[in-house]
Design a protein around this motif. Structure first.
Motif, PDB file in Angstrom:
ATOM      1  N   LYS A  20      -1.569 -12.542  -2.087  1.00 14.54           N
ATOM      2  CA  LYS A  20      -0.392 -12.272  -1.257  1.00 14.54           C
ATOM      3  C   LYS A  20      -0.399 -10.805  -0.831  1.00 14.54           C
ATOM      4  O   LYS A  20      -0.538  -9.908  -1.656  1.00 14.54           O
ATOM      5  CB  LYS A  20       0.884 -12.602  -2.033  1.00 14.54           C
ATOM      6  N   ARG A  21      -0.234 -10.557   0.470  1.00  9.99           N
ATOM      7  CA  ARG A  21      -0.289  -9.188   0.990  1.00  9.99           C
ATOM      8  C   ARG A  21       1.013  -8.453   0.675  1.00  9.99           C
ATOM      9  O   ARG A  21       2.061  -8.769   1.248  1.00  9.99           O
ATOM     10  CB  ARG A  21      -0.540  -9.196   2.503  1.00  9.99           C
ATOM     11  N   ALA A  22       0.936  -7.497  -0.242  1.00 10.56           N
ATOM     12  CA  ALA A  22       2.117  -6.766  -0.693  1.00 10.56           C
ATOM     13  C   ALA A  22       1.986  -5.293  -0.341  1.00 10.56           C
ATOM     14  O   ALA A  22       0.884  -4.737  -0.321  1.00 10.56           O
ATOM     15  CB  ALA A  22       2.292  -6.939  -2.204  1.00 10.56           C
ATOM     16  N   VAL A  23       3.131  -4.673  -0.071  1.00 10.10           N
ATOM     17  CA  VAL A  23       3.192  -3.242   0.266  1.00 10.10           C
ATOM     18  C   VAL A  23       4.228  -2.587  -0.629  1.00 10.10           C
ATOM     19  O   VAL A  23       5.356  -3.083  -0.767  1.00 10.10           O
ATOM     20  CB  VAL A  23       3.551  -3.021   1.745  1.00 10.10           C
ATOM     21  N   TYR A  24       3.845  -1.470  -1.231  1.00  7.40           N
ATOM     22  CA  TYR A  24       4.672  -0.771  -2.220  1.00  7.40           C
ATOM     23  C   TYR A  24       5.162   0.538  -1.610  1.00  7.40           C
ATOM     24  O   TYR A  24       4.364   1.412  -1.266  1.00  7.40           O
ATOM     25  CB  TYR A  24       3.803  -0.526  -3.450  1.00  7.40           C
ATOM     26  N   PHE A  25       6.476   0.659  -1.438  1.00 11.79           N
ATOM     27  CA  PHE A  25       7.088   1.855  -0.843  1.00 11.79           C
ATOM     28  C   PHE A  25       7.644   2.735  -1.961  1.00 11.79           C
ATOM     29  O   PHE A  25       8.441   2.275  -2.782  1.00 11.79           O
ATOM     30  CB  PHE A  25       8.257   1.471   0.068  1.00 11.79           C
ATOM     31  N   SER A  26       7.275   4.015  -1.969  1.00  9.07           N
ATOM     32  CA  SER A  26       7.824   4.931  -2.963  1.00  9.07           C
ATOM     33  C   SER A  26       7.929   6.329  -2.363  1.00  9.07           C
ATOM     34  O   SER A  26       7.056   6.754  -1.605  1.00  9.07           O
ATOM     35  CB  SER A  26       6.948   4.958  -4.216  1.00  9.07           C
ATOM     36  N   MET A  27       8.996   7.043  -2.719  1.00 10.35           N
ATOM     37  CA  MET A  27       9.167   8.422  -2.255  1.00 10.35           C
ATOM     38  C   MET A  27       8.130   9.347  -2.862  1.00 10.35           C
ATOM     39  O   MET A  27       7.833  10.402  -2.296  1.00 10.35           O
ATOM     40  CB  MET A  27      10.565   8.927  -2.624  1.00 10.35           C
ATOM     41  N   GLU A  28       7.617   8.997  -4.042  1.00 13.20           N
ATOM     42  CA  GLU A  28       6.686   9.892  -4.724  1.00 13.20           C
ATOM     43  C   GLU A  28       5.616   9.100  -5.458  1.00 13.20           C
ATOM     44  O   GLU A  28       5.858   7.994  -5.935  1.00 13.20           O
ATOM     45  CB  GLU A  28       7.429  10.815  -5.689  1.00 13.20           C
ATOM     46  N   PHE A  29       4.419   9.683  -5.544  1.00 13.97           N
ATOM     47  CA  PHE A  29       3.293   9.104  -6.267  1.00 13.97           C
ATOM     48  C   PHE A  29       2.579  10.224  -7.023  1.00 13.97           C
ATOM     49  O   PHE A  29       2.148  11.204  -6.405  1.00 13.97           O
ATOM     50  CB  PHE A  29       2.282   8.464  -5.307  1.00 13.97           C
ATOM     51  N   ALA A  30       2.459  10.083  -8.335  1.00 12.65           N
ATOM     52  CA  ALA A  30       1.651  11.022  -9.120  1.00 12.65           C
ATOM     53  C   ALA A  30       0.291  10.364  -9.348  1.00 12.65           C
ATOM     54  O   ALA A  30       0.107   9.585 -10.270  1.00 12.65           O
ATOM     55  CB  ALA A  30       2.332  11.339 -10.454  1.00 12.65           C
ATOM     56  N   ILE A  31      -0.646  10.693  -8.471  1.00 10.20           N
ATOM     57  CA  ILE A  31      -1.941  10.014  -8.445  1.00 10.20           C
ATOM     58  C   ILE A  31      -3.016  10.842  -9.146  1.00 10.20           C
ATOM     59  O   ILE A  31      -3.759  10.346  -9.987  1.00 10.20           O
ATOM     60  CB  ILE A  31      -2.358   9.730  -6.989  1.00 10.20           C
ATOM     61  N   ASP A  32      -3.083  12.123  -8.812  1.00 17.27           N
ATOM     62  CA  ASP A  32      -4.040  13.018  -9.448  1.00 17.27           C
ATOM     63  C   ASP A  32      -3.540  14.452  -9.244  1.00 17.27           C
ATOM     64  O   ASP A  32      -2.782  14.726  -8.299  1.00 17.27           O
ATOM     65  CB  ASP A  32      -5.442  12.836  -8.852  1.00 17.27           C
ATOM     66  N   GLN A  33      -3.980  15.349 -10.096  1.00 16.88           N
ATOM     67  CA  GLN A  33      -3.455  16.708 -10.093  1.00 16.88           C
ATOM     68  C   GLN A  33      -3.522  17.406  -8.722  1.00 16.88           C
ATOM     69  O   GLN A  33      -2.569  18.087  -8.335  1.00 16.88           O
ATOM     70  CB  GLN A  33      -4.179  17.558 -11.142  1.00 16.88           C
ATOM     71  N   PRO A  34      -4.582  17.258  -7.949  1.00 19.46           N
ATOM     72  CA  PRO A  34      -4.622  17.990  -6.666  1.00 19.46           C
ATOM     73  C   PRO A  34      -3.613  17.508  -5.624  1.00 19.46           C
ATOM     74  O   PRO A  34      -3.383  18.205  -4.635  1.00 19.46           O
ATOM     75  CB  PRO A  34      -6.055  17.738  -6.164  1.00 19.46           C
ATOM     76  N   PHE A  35      -3.025  16.326  -5.832  1.00 16.22           N
ATOM     77  CA  PHE A  35      -2.176  15.707  -4.814  1.00 16.22           C
ATOM     78  C   PHE A  35      -0.714  15.802  -5.265  1.00 16.22           C
ATOM     79  O   PHE A  35      -0.201  14.925  -5.953  1.00 16.22           O
ATOM     80  CB  PHE A  35      -2.607  14.251  -4.628  1.00 16.22           C
ATOM     81  N   LYS A  36      -0.035  16.878  -4.853  1.00 21.05           N
ATOM     82  CA  LYS A  36       1.261  17.241  -5.439  1.00 21.05           C
ATOM     83  C   LYS A  36       2.427  16.736  -4.594  1.00 21.05           C
ATOM     84  O   LYS A  36       3.111  17.500  -3.927  1.00 21.05           O
ATOM     85  CB  LYS A  36       1.329  18.759  -5.623  1.00 21.05           C
ATOM     86  N   ILE A  37       2.655  15.435  -4.668  1.00 23.09           N
ATOM     87  CA  ILE A  37       3.709  14.825  -3.859  1.00 23.09           C
ATOM     88  C   ILE A  37       4.684  14.067  -4.756  1.00 23.09           C
ATOM     89  O   ILE A  37       5.218  13.029  -4.377  1.00 23.09           O
ATOM     90  CB  ILE A  37       3.109  13.874  -2.802  1.00 23.09           C
TER      91      ILE A  37
END
Length: 553
Positions: A20-37
């Protein structure tokens, strides 16, 4: 045809059970240290979800906002107190999609573009990040994506429109045909109004919309005047009366979470306890969707120290203890670099580190100053305490507590406060902690996932009985402060928790650590063992498909 022109396809073969094609909306994502969002736990959760969804090869994509200045960089003033630095971030690992379209904010067209994060960069599902920082826009429109959770109310609402409407329109541009729109908190709720304007049917919206709620008290769920939202373009062309009728509102107060519960087919709380609290809290309202529980979790592959697990599984306790002491020493290098304090790898080390907010009570352990002094000054059973965390940059109360701790710890060589609490420092703190202290007021912590990753690194949780802890603690893997009488005044609850915290520390934790080290190692191993596999986010990502995306309302 370019990858992003039309009819976007998932870049890897997905597992058929997650088709099932799902899309996840979030104001913030802590993915890896260099990506500070990201700012805190919501982002840490979202980052682990995107990693586990990739490991499981799910047909999921993530949509967020490319925050030009991030949340903020936490730095120090001359007296060691904290300061907030807003510095432009440039990310070479993101790809231009060359997609541009407009959304309407406050009656004006605002140009939006999207950057792409490919799965192979950080081992996540494919992700898109929206930006208004374009020369086609005036400065006010450009600034919508400048600061995560902008302090200006209208700017923050514009950010919600960017995430919700911008994200939904991006999917239209990609001709993606998403079957599930998953809102991680209600920030992206404008996507629901975009869908309604597209299908003219609430049933068609509900067919696609699911919602994760994170806030366990009604007062903490965001509300705005409906006329302000209308003026800013939140409702995608619907009139105020149409929105009131659609959302079942009879006042001008617009509760984002309540409307999300009424426009979704299914929702979830983020721990078993939070699910109960949410059902009780929202149960007095009619026409809300069912609220189930899917307990938060964190990604083992990203967070866990595999050497610790290797020694635990081989029952090589000496090597396990030596590895933990090595990790403590590595953390203490960071402490020394920031503060000049040289900590002792043999001493019991307590860490309190998370987003600074009043209900989390960072300074609770210090409130009985006489007992605190006695414990900290004990040369026989040494205690070291490290605090870290980022207050919201406009939360003067939380900043005051942070700075109070900074000035308090100047008196002690064995207490310290660190700045820069992001993914890299978080991992170091969990690897170096003996005790991971978590003392929010019950039941205000919906989940509290930092303790999960602490356990994955050989730290023992010491917590109030809130969030995920009732599902984990069994008397042999954590220290738990008993629940106070929640009908009593808050100051009495705080006193109850403080006294039990200090009693447990003095009479259980310190004697076990110093006098019965074999018991300590056993509890440490129990903690590491019991946190897996249930609190690995692979279980969580699986359950989101099974219970939320494929589940029936």
């Amino acid at each position: 045809m370019k990858l992003f022109d039309k009819n976007y396809k998932h870049p890897y073969a997905y597992d058929p059970k997650y088709k099932k094609r799902a899309v996840y909306f979030s104001m913030e994502f802590a993915i890896d240290q260099p990506f500070k969002i990201y700012s805190g736990g919501l982002g840490f959760l979202a980052g682990s979800h995107m990693r586990s969804a990739y490991e499981l090869k799910q047909n999921l994509i993530g949509i967020g906002v490319l925050w030009k200045y991030g949340y903020y960089d936490q730095v120090r003033k001359g007296d060691q107190s904290m300061d907030a630095l807003f510095q432009e971030k440039i990310y070479s690992f993101l790809e231009d999609t060359n997609i541009k379209f407009t959304i309407e904010v406050h009656g004006h067209p605002v140009w939006v573009t999207a950057k792409y994060l490919a799965p192979e960069v950080f081992d996540t599902v494919p992700m898109f990040f929206l930006s208004t920082d374009l020369p086609e826009n005036d400065y006010l429109a450009q600034s919508i994506c400048h600061r995560l959770y902008d302090a200006d109310q209208q700017a923050k609402i514009a950010q919600y429109i960017l995430l919700g409407v911008g994200g939904a329109k991006l999917l239209d541009e990609l001709e993606y045909g998403a079957e599930v729109y998953h809102l991680n908190e209600a920030h992206a709720l404008p996507a629901a109004f975009h869908l309604y304007s597209k299908y003219k049917s609430l049933d068609e919206v509900k067919k696609r919309l699911v919602f994760t709620t994170h806030t366990p008290e009604e007062a903490g769920n965001e509300k705005h005047d409906i006329n302000l939202l209308y003026k800013l373009g939140y409702f995608c062309g619907l009139t105020v009366e149409e929105v009131k009728q659609l959302a079942g509102l009879n006042t001008s107060e617009f509760s984002h979470s309540l409307v999300a519960l009424r426009m979704s087919r299914l929702s979830n709380g983020v721990s078993a306890l939070h699910g109960e609290v949410s059902r009780e809290m929202w149960g007095k309202y009619d026409n809300i969707c069912p609220i189930i529980s899917i307990t938060n979790a964190q990604n083992r592959k990203y967070w866990a120290d595999e050497a610790l697990y290797r020694y635990m599984e081989r029952n090589e306790d000496d090597k396990l203890v030596a590895r933990k002491k090595y990790l403590k020493a590595k953390l203490f290098e960071t402490v020394a670099d920031q503060t000049g304090n040289l900590l002792d790898p043999d001493a019991l080390t307590i860490v309190w580190a998370r987003r600074f907010a009043a209900y989390k009570r960072a300074d609770l352990i210090t409130e009985d100053r006489e007992r605190f002094e006695r414990i900290i000054s004990n040369t026989d059973k040494k205690v070291q305490i490290i605090w870290a965390g980022k207050p919201y940059p406009q939360d003067l109360g939380a900043i005051s507590v942070f700075n109070h701790l900074v000035h308090l710890t100047k008196k002690y060589h064995n207490c310290t406060v660190l700045v820069g609490y992001e993914l890299k420092l978080s991992r170091k703190l969990k690897q170096g902690a003996d005790i991971w202290l978590n003392n929010p007021r019950v039941p205000r912590e919906a989940s509290g996932t930092s303790g999960m990753t602490a356990s994955m690194n050989g730290a023992i949780n010491f917590s109030t009985d809130d969030g995920w802890i009732p599902e984990f603690a069994n008397g042999e893997n954590a220290f738990v402060i008993p629940r106070p009488d929640l009908s009593r005044p808050v100051f009495e609850q705080d006193e109850h928790d403080m006294n039990h915290l200090l009693d447990t520390l003095e009479h259980q934790i310190l004697p076990m650590y110093y006098d019965r080290p074999e018991e300590w190692v056993t509890m440490m191993k129990n903690s590491m063992r019991d946190v897996l596999p249930y609190f690995d986010s692979n279980r969580m990502a699986y359950q989101y498909y099974e219970k939320l995306y494929n589940g029936q309302s």
